[in-house]
Design a protein around this motif. Structure first.
Motif, PDB file in Angstrom:
ATOM      1  N   ASN A  13       0.893  -1.178  -0.228  1.00  0.00           N
ATOM      2  CA  ASN A  13       0.225   0.123  -0.024  1.00  0.00           C
ATOM      3  C   ASN A  13       0.966   1.188   0.025  1.00  0.00           C
ATOM      4  O   ASN A  13       0.438   2.169   0.588  1.00  0.00           O
ATOM      5  N   ILE A  14       1.909   0.923  -0.636  1.00  0.00           N
ATOM      6  CA  ILE A  14       2.807   2.451  -0.903  1.00  0.00           C
ATOM      7  C   ILE A  14       3.332   2.021  -2.429  1.00  0.00           C
ATOM      8  O   ILE A  14       3.866   1.330  -2.810  1.00  0.00           O
ATOM      9  N   THR A  15       3.042   3.171  -2.941  1.00  0.00           N
ATOM     10  CA  THR A  15       2.999   3.160  -4.626  1.00  0.00           C
ATOM     11  C   THR A  15       4.357   2.783  -5.116  1.00  0.00           C
ATOM     12  O   THR A  15       4.754   2.016  -5.713  1.00  0.00           O
ATOM     13  N   LYS A  16       5.085   3.691  -4.530  1.00  0.00           N
ATOM     14  CA  LYS A  16       6.513   3.721  -4.822  1.00  0.00           C
ATOM     15  C   LYS A  16       7.299   2.113  -4.672  1.00  0.00           C
ATOM     16  O   LYS A  16       8.059   1.764  -5.450  1.00  0.00           O
ATOM     17  N   ILE A  17       6.735   1.533  -3.568  1.00  0.00           N
ATOM     18  CA  ILE A  17       7.527   0.277  -3.064  1.00  0.00           C
ATOM     19  C   ILE A  17       6.755  -0.649  -3.928  1.00  0.00           C
ATOM     20  O   ILE A  17       7.617  -1.618  -4.607  1.00  0.00           O
ATOM     21  N   ASP A  18       5.545  -0.671  -4.101  1.00  0.00           N
ATOM     22  CA  ASP A  18       4.971  -1.610  -4.874  1.00  0.00           C
ATOM     23  C   ASP A  18       5.528  -1.498  -6.496  1.00  0.00           C
ATOM     24  O   ASP A  18       5.591  -2.775  -7.035  1.00  0.00           O
ATOM     25  N   GLU A  19       5.679  -0.183  -7.060  1.00  0.00           N
ATOM     26  CA  GLU A  19       6.202  -0.184  -8.320  1.00  0.00           C
ATOM     27  C   GLU A  19       7.638  -0.893  -8.518  1.00  0.00           C
ATOM     28  O   GLU A  19       8.022  -1.476  -9.424  1.00  0.00           O
ATOM     29  N   GLN A  20       8.429  -0.860  -7.480  1.00  0.00           N
ATOM     30  CA  GLN A  20       9.657  -1.168  -7.335  1.00  0.00           C
ATOM     31  C   GLN A  20       9.745  -2.640  -7.456  1.00  0.00           C
ATOM     32  O   GLN A  20      10.183  -3.311  -7.877  1.00  0.00           O
ATOM     33  N   HIS A  21       8.646  -3.169  -6.305  1.00  0.00           N
ATOM     34  CA  HIS A  21       8.615  -4.718  -6.462  1.00  0.00           C
ATOM     35  C   HIS A  21       8.213  -5.302  -7.747  1.00  0.00           C
ATOM     36  O   HIS A  21       8.554  -6.400  -8.154  1.00  0.00           O
ATOM     37  N   LYS A  22       7.158  -4.550  -8.439  1.00  0.00           N
ATOM     38  CA  LYS A  22       6.826  -4.999  -9.777  1.00  0.00           C
ATOM     39  C   LYS A  22       7.801  -4.986 -10.835  1.00  0.00           C
ATOM     40  O   LYS A  22       8.393  -5.796 -11.675  1.00  0.00           O
ATOM     41  N   LYS A  23       8.780  -4.033 -10.702  1.00  0.00           N
ATOM     42  CA  LYS A  23      10.132  -3.912 -11.542  1.00  0.00           C
ATOM     43  C   LYS A  23      10.914  -5.063 -11.259  1.00  0.00           C
ATOM     44  O   LYS A  23      11.429  -5.794 -12.102  1.00  0.00           O
ATOM     45  N   PHE A  24      11.235  -5.460  -9.876  1.00  0.00           N
ATOM     46  CA  PHE A  24      12.023  -6.444  -9.612  1.00  0.00           C
ATOM     47  C   PHE A  24      11.468  -7.850 -10.185  1.00  0.00           C
ATOM     48  O   PHE A  24      12.298  -8.526 -10.638  1.00  0.00           O
ATOM     49  N   MET A  25      10.236  -8.140  -9.990  1.00  0.00           N
ATOM     50  CA  MET A  25       9.366  -9.122 -10.641  1.00  0.00           C
ATOM     51  C   MET A  25       9.805  -9.366 -12.273  1.00  0.00           C
ATOM     52  O   MET A  25      10.312 -10.095 -12.800  1.00  0.00           O
ATOM     53  N   SER A  26       9.712  -8.119 -12.903  1.00  0.00           N
ATOM     54  CA  SER A  26       9.882  -7.989 -14.369  1.00  0.00           C
ATOM     55  C   SER A  26      11.492  -8.349 -14.740  1.00  0.00           C
ATOM     56  O   SER A  26      11.574  -9.081 -15.742  1.00  0.00           O
ATOM     57  N   ILE A  27      12.428  -8.109 -14.079  1.00  0.00           N
ATOM     58  CA  ILE A  27      13.661  -8.346 -14.091  1.00  0.00           C
ATOM     59  C   ILE A  27      13.720  -9.777 -13.988  1.00  0.00           C
ATOM     60  O   ILE A  27      14.402 -10.665 -14.851  1.00  0.00           O
ATOM     61  N   ILE A  28      13.216 -10.465 -13.023  1.00  0.00           N
ATOM     62  CA  ILE A  28      13.295 -12.005 -12.924  1.00  0.00           C
ATOM     63  C   ILE A  28      12.535 -12.700 -14.087  1.00  0.00           C
ATOM     64  O   ILE A  28      13.193 -13.584 -14.826  1.00  0.00           O
ATOM     65  N   ASN A  29      11.419 -12.132 -14.532  1.00  0.00           N
ATOM     66  CA  ASN A  29      10.740 -12.524 -15.844  1.00  0.00           C
ATOM     67  C   ASN A  29      11.762 -12.475 -16.938  1.00  0.00           C
ATOM     68  O   ASN A  29      11.761 -13.256 -17.943  1.00  0.00           O
ATOM     69  N   GLU A  30      12.466 -11.694 -17.186  1.00  0.00           N
ATOM     70  CA  GLU A  30      13.326 -11.303 -18.253  1.00  0.00           C
ATOM     71  C   GLU A  30      14.443 -12.142 -18.039  1.00  0.00           C
ATOM     72  O   GLU A  30      14.602 -12.868 -19.180  1.00  0.00           O
ATOM     73  N   LEU A  31      14.872 -12.362 -16.997  1.00  0.00           N
ATOM     74  CA  LEU A  31      15.926 -13.616 -16.769  1.00  0.00           C
ATOM     75  C   LEU A  31      15.478 -14.878 -17.207  1.00  0.00           C
ATOM     76  O   LEU A  31      16.222 -15.669 -18.098  1.00  0.00           O
ATOM     77  N   HIS A  32      14.314 -15.421 -16.664  1.00  0.00           N
ATOM     78  CA  HIS A  32      13.650 -16.314 -17.105  1.00  0.00           C
ATOM     79  C   HIS A  32      13.426 -16.628 -18.620  1.00  0.00           C
ATOM     80  O   HIS A  32      13.709 -17.656 -19.304  1.00  0.00           O
ATOM     81  N   ASP A  33      12.849 -15.549 -19.255  1.00  0.00           N
ATOM     82  CA  ASP A  33      12.791 -15.660 -20.737  1.00  0.00           C
ATOM     83  C   ASP A  33      14.128 -15.823 -21.479  1.00  0.00           C
ATOM     84  O   ASP A  33      14.193 -16.527 -22.518  1.00  0.00           O
ATOM     85  N   ALA A  34      15.227 -15.150 -20.894  1.00  0.00           N
ATOM     86  CA  ALA A  34      16.509 -15.478 -21.607  1.00  0.00           C
ATOM     87  C   ALA A  34      16.996 -16.750 -21.351  1.00  0.00           C
ATOM     88  O   ALA A  34      17.477 -17.473 -22.387  1.00  0.00           O
ATOM     89  N   LEU A  35      16.904 -17.033 -20.386  1.00  0.00           N
ATOM     90  CA  LEU A  35      17.316 -18.629 -20.149  1.00  0.00           C
ATOM     91  C   LEU A  35      16.371 -19.621 -20.929  1.00  0.00           C
ATOM     92  O   LEU A  35      17.130 -20.893 -21.320  1.00  0.00           O
ATOM     93  N   MET A  36      15.308 -19.326 -21.206  1.00  0.00           N
ATOM     94  CA  MET A  36      14.395 -20.252 -21.996  1.00  0.00           C
ATOM     95  C   MET A  36      14.791 -20.300 -23.538  1.00  0.00           C
ATOM     96  O   MET A  36      14.600 -21.274 -24.388  1.00  0.00           O
ATOM     97  N   VAL A  37      15.748 -19.588 -23.925  1.00  0.00           N
ATOM     98  CA  VAL A  37      16.118 -19.408 -25.439  1.00  0.00           C
ATOM     99  C   VAL A  37      17.344 -20.628 -25.481  1.00  0.00           C
ATOM    100  O   VAL A  37      18.310 -20.411 -24.913  1.00  0.00           O
ATOM    101  N   ASP A  38      17.191 -21.411 -26.353  1.00  0.00           N
ATOM    102  CA  ASP A  38      18.252 -22.222 -26.692  1.00  0.00           C
ATOM    103  C   ASP A  38      19.584 -21.545 -26.929  1.00  0.00           C
ATOM    104  O   ASP A  38      19.646 -20.458 -27.815  1.00  0.00           O
ATOM    105  N   ASN A  39      20.665 -21.893 -26.446  1.00  0.00           N
ATOM    106  CA  ASN A  39      22.143 -21.588 -26.685  1.00  0.00           C
ATOM    107  C   ASN A  39      22.096 -20.116 -26.320  1.00  0.00           C
ATOM    108  O   ASN A  39      22.835 -19.195 -27.195  1.00  0.00           O
ATOM    109  N   HIS A  40      21.474 -19.716 -25.352  1.00  0.00           N
ATOM    110  CA  HIS A  40      21.227 -18.252 -24.991  1.00  0.00           C
ATOM    111  C   HIS A  40      22.866 -17.731 -24.915  1.00  0.00           C
ATOM    112  O   HIS A  40      23.641 -18.451 -24.147  1.00  0.00           O
ATOM    113  N   PRO A  41      23.014 -16.553 -25.459  1.00  0.00           N
ATOM    114  CA  PRO A  41      24.583 -16.024 -25.216  1.00  0.00           C
ATOM    115  C   PRO A  41      24.914 -15.765 -23.592  1.00  0.00           C
ATOM    116  O   PRO A  41      23.897 -15.185 -23.081  1.00  0.00           O
ATOM    117  N   LYS A  42      26.080 -15.923 -23.224  1.00  0.00           N
ATOM    118  CA  LYS A  42      26.239 -15.392 -21.829  1.00  0.00           C
ATOM    119  C   LYS A  42      26.100 -13.965 -21.485  1.00  0.00           C
ATOM    120  O   LYS A  42      25.606 -13.794 -20.408  1.00  0.00           O
TER     121      LYS A  42
END
Ligand SMILES: [Fe+2]
Length: 135
Positions: A13-42
């Protein structure tokens, strides 16, 4: 498909913190998507891991600055939790850069579980206090 999705139960219930937690989750999802690509470059994984480390520092500092400013009574214990994760993500970044470890789904699970657990327990605890300070 997202590895982790925002849910209103994570809201402190603090907008700035919620937005930062959402951003944190989006980076985790970005990492997940990158790992799912075959032969992903290091380099791609390294770039996202670096972003995750930088964002961890930035986000923790936002919270810790407020703890200081409003003299939150549990600030030391909360900062200890942040320090522990900071050190773990620095080590992940360095071990990966030096080819000592792989970044894989177990790393993603660890980060996700840490974040969810931390939000639902420690972050929820400061929420009423900081809201009462009109931050
Ligand atoms: Fe926190």
């Amino acid at each position: 498909m997202s590895f982790i999705e925002w849910d209103d139960k994570y809201s402190v219930n603090i907008t700035k913190i919620d937005e930062q937690h959402k951003k944190f989750m989006s980076i985790i999802n970005e990492l997940h998507d990158a790992l799912m690509v075959d032969n992903h470059p290091k380099e791609v994984i390294e770039r996202i891991v670096n972003e995750l480390v930088d964002y961890t520092d930035y986000h923790f500092k936002t919270e810790e600055d407020w703890f200081e400013e409003h003299n939150y009574s549990d600030k030391e214990a909360h900062k200890d939790q942040h320090d522990k994760l900071r050190n773990q993500v620095y080590k992940l970044r360095d071990d990966f850069a030096e080819n000592r470890i792989e970044i894989d789904l177990s790393v993603l699970s660890f980060l996700t579980e840490w974040l969810v657990e931390h939000i639902l327990t420690s972050d929820m605890e400061y929420s009423p206090y900081l809201i009462s300070k009109n931050i």
